[in-house]
Design a protein around this motif. Structure first.
Motif, PDB file in Angstrom:
ATOM      1  N   ASP A 145       1.822  10.539   1.768  1.00  0.00           N
ATOM      2  CA  ASP A 145       1.972  11.873   1.189  1.00  0.00           C
ATOM      3  C   ASP A 145       0.799  12.152   0.251  1.00  0.00           C
ATOM      4  OD1 ASP A 145       2.626  14.154  -0.235  1.00  0.00           O
ATOM      5  OD2 ASP A 145       4.741  13.638  -0.424  1.00  0.00           O
ATOM      6  N   LYS A 146      -0.022  13.123   0.594  1.00  0.00           N
ATOM      7  CA  LYS A 146      -1.219  13.416  -0.199  1.00  0.00           C
ATOM      8  C   LYS A 146      -0.875  13.878  -1.610  1.00  0.00           C
ATOM      9  CE  LYS A 146      -4.281  14.530   3.670  1.00  0.00           C
ATOM     10  NZ  LYS A 146      -5.166  15.558   4.281  1.00  0.00           N
ATOM     11  N   LEU A 147       0.212  14.645  -1.757  1.00  0.00           N
ATOM     12  CA  LEU A 147       0.611  15.100  -3.083  1.00  0.00           C
ATOM     13  C   LEU A 147       1.046  13.921  -3.951  1.00  0.00           C
ATOM     14  CD1 LEU A 147       2.606  18.378  -2.266  1.00  0.00           C
ATOM     15  CD2 LEU A 147       0.306  18.173  -3.245  1.00  0.00           C
ATOM     16  N   PHE A 148       1.766  12.985  -3.345  1.00  0.00           N
ATOM     17  CA  PHE A 148       2.177  11.794  -4.087  1.00  0.00           C
ATOM     18  C   PHE A 148       0.959  10.984  -4.514  1.00  0.00           C
ATOM     19  CE2 PHE A 148       2.799   7.169  -3.631  1.00  0.00           C
ATOM     20  CZ  PHE A 148       3.542   6.947  -4.778  1.00  0.00           C
ATOM     21  N   SER A 170      -6.077   3.977   3.027  1.00  0.00           N
ATOM     22  CA  SER A 170      -5.243   5.134   3.338  1.00  0.00           C
ATOM     23  C   SER A 170      -5.240   6.193   2.246  1.00  0.00           C
ATOM     24  CB  SER A 170      -3.791   4.684   3.578  1.00  0.00           C
ATOM     25  OG  SER A 170      -3.240   4.106   2.408  1.00  0.00           O
ATOM     26  N   ILE A 171      -5.775   5.876   1.074  1.00  0.00           N
ATOM     27  CA  ILE A 171      -5.639   6.781  -0.073  1.00  0.00           C
ATOM     28  C   ILE A 171      -6.517   8.016   0.021  1.00  0.00           C
ATOM     29  CG2 ILE A 171      -7.364   5.558  -1.454  1.00  0.00           C
ATOM     30  CD1 ILE A 171      -5.699   6.282  -3.916  1.00  0.00           C
ATOM     31  N   GLY A 172      -7.666   7.906   0.666  1.00  0.00           N
ATOM     32  CA  GLY A 172      -8.552   9.073   0.724  1.00  0.00           C
ATOM     33  C   GLY A 172      -9.364   9.222  -0.541  1.00  0.00           C
ATOM     34  N   SER A 173      -9.231  10.356  -1.240  1.00  0.00           N
ATOM     35  CA  SER A 173     -10.045  10.644  -2.420  1.00  0.00           C
ATOM     36  C   SER A 173      -9.660   9.763  -3.608  1.00  0.00           C
ATOM     37  CB  SER A 173      -9.893  12.108  -2.821  1.00  0.00           C
ATOM     38  OG  SER A 173     -10.572  12.369  -4.035  1.00  0.00           O
ATOM     39  N   MET A 174     -10.671   9.181  -4.241  1.00  0.00           N
ATOM     40  CA  MET A 174     -10.477   8.404  -5.467  1.00  0.00           C
ATOM     41  C   MET A 174     -11.389   8.953  -6.565  1.00  0.00           C
ATOM     42  SD  MET A 174      -9.974   4.465  -4.133  1.00  0.00           S
ATOM     43  CE  MET A 174     -11.265   4.486  -2.868  1.00  0.00           C
ATOM     44  N   ALA A 207      -7.305  -6.555   5.869  1.00  0.00           N
ATOM     45  CA  ALA A 207      -8.278  -7.024   4.883  1.00  0.00           C
ATOM     46  C   ALA A 207      -9.662  -6.458   5.164  1.00  0.00           C
ATOM     47  CB  ALA A 207      -8.321  -8.552   4.877  1.00  0.00           C
ATOM     48  N   GLU A 208     -10.041  -6.422   6.426  1.00  0.00           N
ATOM     49  CA  GLU A 208     -11.340  -5.866   6.800  1.00  0.00           C
ATOM     50  C   GLU A 208     -11.399  -4.373   6.477  1.00  0.00           C
ATOM     51  OE1 GLU A 208     -12.608  -8.804  10.520  1.00  0.00           O
ATOM     52  OE2 GLU A 208     -11.410  -7.000  10.908  1.00  0.00           O
ATOM     53  N   GLN A 209     -10.306  -3.662   6.754  1.00  0.00           N
ATOM     54  CA  GLN A 209     -10.261  -2.222   6.472  1.00  0.00           C
ATOM     55  C   GLN A 209     -10.339  -1.952   4.975  1.00  0.00           C
ATOM     56  OE1 GLN A 209      -6.617  -1.068   8.401  1.00  0.00           O
ATOM     57  NE2 GLN A 209      -7.580  -0.793  10.409  1.00  0.00           N
ATOM     58  N   ASP A 210      -9.645  -2.767   4.187  1.00  0.00           N
ATOM     59  CA  ASP A 210      -9.668  -2.584   2.734  1.00  0.00           C
ATOM     60  C   ASP A 210     -11.066  -2.828   2.173  1.00  0.00           C
ATOM     61  OD1 ASP A 210      -7.086  -1.778   2.404  1.00  0.00           O
ATOM     62  OD2 ASP A 210      -6.308  -3.735   1.834  1.00  0.00           O
ATOM     63  N   GLU A 211     -11.706  -3.899   2.596  1.00  0.00           N
ATOM     64  CA  GLU A 211     -13.046  -4.189   2.092  1.00  0.00           C
ATOM     65  C   GLU A 211     -14.027  -3.096   2.510  1.00  0.00           C
ATOM     66  OE1 GLU A 211     -14.793  -7.963   2.423  1.00  0.00           O
ATOM     67  OE2 GLU A 211     -13.047  -9.076   1.663  1.00  0.00           O
ATOM     68  N   GLU A 212     -13.892  -2.628   3.742  1.00  0.00           N
ATOM     69  CA  GLU A 212     -14.772  -1.568   4.220  1.00  0.00           C
ATOM     70  C   GLU A 212     -14.558  -0.287   3.421  1.00  0.00           C
ATOM     71  OE1 GLU A 212     -15.709   0.901   8.379  1.00  0.00           O
ATOM     72  OE2 GLU A 212     -14.426  -0.889   8.406  1.00  0.00           O
ATOM     73  N   ALA A 213     -13.286   0.036   3.141  1.00  0.00           N
ATOM     74  CA  ALA A 213     -12.974   1.245   2.373  1.00  0.00           C
ATOM     75  C   ALA A 213     -13.554   1.162   0.970  1.00  0.00           C
ATOM     76  CB  ALA A 213     -11.462   1.445   2.307  1.00  0.00           C
ATOM     77  N   VAL A 214     -13.486  -0.002   0.360  1.00  0.00           N
ATOM     78  CA  VAL A 214     -14.027  -0.196  -0.988  1.00  0.00           C
ATOM     79  C   VAL A 214     -15.547  -0.014  -0.990  1.00  0.00           C
ATOM     80  CG1 VAL A 214     -14.461  -1.917  -2.778  1.00  0.00           C
ATOM     81  CG2 VAL A 214     -12.182  -1.688  -1.820  1.00  0.00           C
ATOM     82  N   MET A 215     -16.213  -0.636  -0.031  1.00  0.00           N
ATOM     83  CA  MET A 215     -17.676  -0.590   0.001  1.00  0.00           C
ATOM     84  C   MET A 215     -18.217   0.793   0.368  1.00  0.00           C
ATOM     85  SD  MET A 215     -18.779  -4.357   1.458  1.00  0.00           S
ATOM     86  CE  MET A 215     -17.494  -4.577   2.696  1.00  0.00           C
ATOM     87  N   GLU A 216     -17.403   1.601   1.051  1.00  0.00           N
ATOM     88  CA  GLU A 216     -17.831   2.948   1.429  1.00  0.00           C
ATOM     89  C   GLU A 216     -17.340   4.018   0.467  1.00  0.00           C
ATOM     90  OE1 GLU A 216     -16.497   3.545   5.407  1.00  0.00           O
ATOM     91  OE2 GLU A 216     -18.010   2.209   6.297  1.00  0.00           O
ATOM     92  N   SER A 217     -16.674   3.617  -0.603  1.00  0.00           N
ATOM     93  CA  SER A 217     -16.053   4.570  -1.522  1.00  0.00           C
ATOM     94  C   SER A 217     -17.035   5.234  -2.485  1.00  0.00           C
ATOM     95  CB  SER A 217     -14.967   3.876  -2.350  1.00  0.00           C
ATOM     96  OG  SER A 217     -15.548   2.922  -3.226  1.00  0.00           O
TER      97      SER A 217
END
Length: 301
Positions: A145-148, A170-174, A207-217
């Motif tokens: 839920d994007k609002l959440f 999965s969070i999107g914008s940070m 784990a791979e997706q999380d690390e990739e998301a962090v490095m591309e954030s």
């Protein structure tokens, strides 16, 4: 049998910012997995009881920064979510994802001792309040839920992910977050073989997706690639750092939680990736240790 982290008074009196030495005492776990300090003192959370025990009184809670978030009836104060609430946002919270996991709770305890303002993603708000009282602001909702997610990220300056739970991918914008600390088991999954590799294939993918998301954030990040996490006392062994140690070694969960909390204020210009397992190297000052790692990382570019 679940365990409750019980802190020795001598440890905190001499070194308030360390969780050591820790003694693991059998305690019951609530139906939602949170460590609960059920006792005759039913009006205090187990964290309050620990801190009261250490120096003899609720006044110490003020030193650790416990906010006045509870009403007299024990419920949580509700935020004003109306559109007219135009109060300027102050980013001073640390968000702990997977706050109901054993690793998440150890990270929370480490942050409490650092007097951090803490938000935690949990499944049961009441269980979280029973476990941590007003030291933690529990957040419950649907991660899709994007609002959440937008509400969750309100006031958050840093994120600690104590597990590869898929939150970061999965969070999107940070927007507004200053630092992300990820405790990753990717090195362990990569080193596995045979049936173990097959069984951990989904965990490796997360784990791979999380690390990739962090490095591309585009947000400063610290990825702590830990050895296989163990239910063993922290502060007993030293450490081993360097490429390859995480895939072969093991790391106490208590040590891992401490490293996550200590990494929080060591913000790199772009990113820092380190591998760690228990070993022979002693670290007496984590602030200095992280400062050295950041300096070496910048110089090597």
């Amino acid at each position: 049998m679940a365990y409750l982290l019980h802190l020795s008074s001598a440890s905190l009196l001499s070194q308030r910012r360390s969780l050591y030495p820790l003694v693991l005492l059998p305690r019951r776990r609530s139906s939602h997995g949170l460590l609960c300090g059920a006792s005759e003192k039913k009006d205090a959370s187990f964290t309050d009881q620990i801190l009261d025990y250490i120096e003899g009184g609720p006044k110490l809670r003020r030193w650790y920064g416990a906010p006045d978030l509870l009403r007299k009836d024990g419920g949580l104060e509700e935020e004003d979510e109306s559109p007219d609430n135009k109060i300027e946002e102050v980013r001073d919270c640390v968000l702990v994802t997977d706050g109901e996991s054993e690793m998440g709770q150890m990270v929370i305890l480490s942050l409490i001792l650092k007097r951090a303002r803490i938000k935690a993603l949990v499944k049961d708000k009441k269980a979280s309040v029973d476990a941590f009282g007003t030291y933690v602001e529990p957040v419950v909702g649907d991660k899709s839920d994007k609002l959440f997610l937008a509400k969750t990220m309100r006031n958050v300056r840093a994120i600690i992910c104590p597990s590869n739970d898929g939150f970061l991918s999965s969070i999107g914008s940070m927007k507004g977050v200053e630092h992300i600390v990820l405790l990753s088991q990717l090195a362990v999954y990569k080193s596995s073989s045979g049936i173990q590799a097959i069984m951990s294939s989904k965990a490796r993918e997360r784990a791979e997706q999380d690390e990739e998301a962090v490095m591309e954030s585009c947000i400063p990040y610290t990825i702590i690639r830990a050895g296989m996490l163990q239910n063993s006392p922290g502060g007993v062994q030293g450490f081993s750092f360097g490429e390859g140690v995480a895939g072969k070694g093991k790391l106490s969960k208590e040590d891992a939680a401490l490293i996550c909390a200590e990494a929080l204020d060591a913000i790199p210009q772009k990113g820092l990736i380190l591998e760690v397992a228990n070993g022979n190297e002693k670290v007496s000052n984590w602030k200095e240790w992280f400062a050295t790692q950041l300096k070496n990382t910048e110089e090597s570019k």
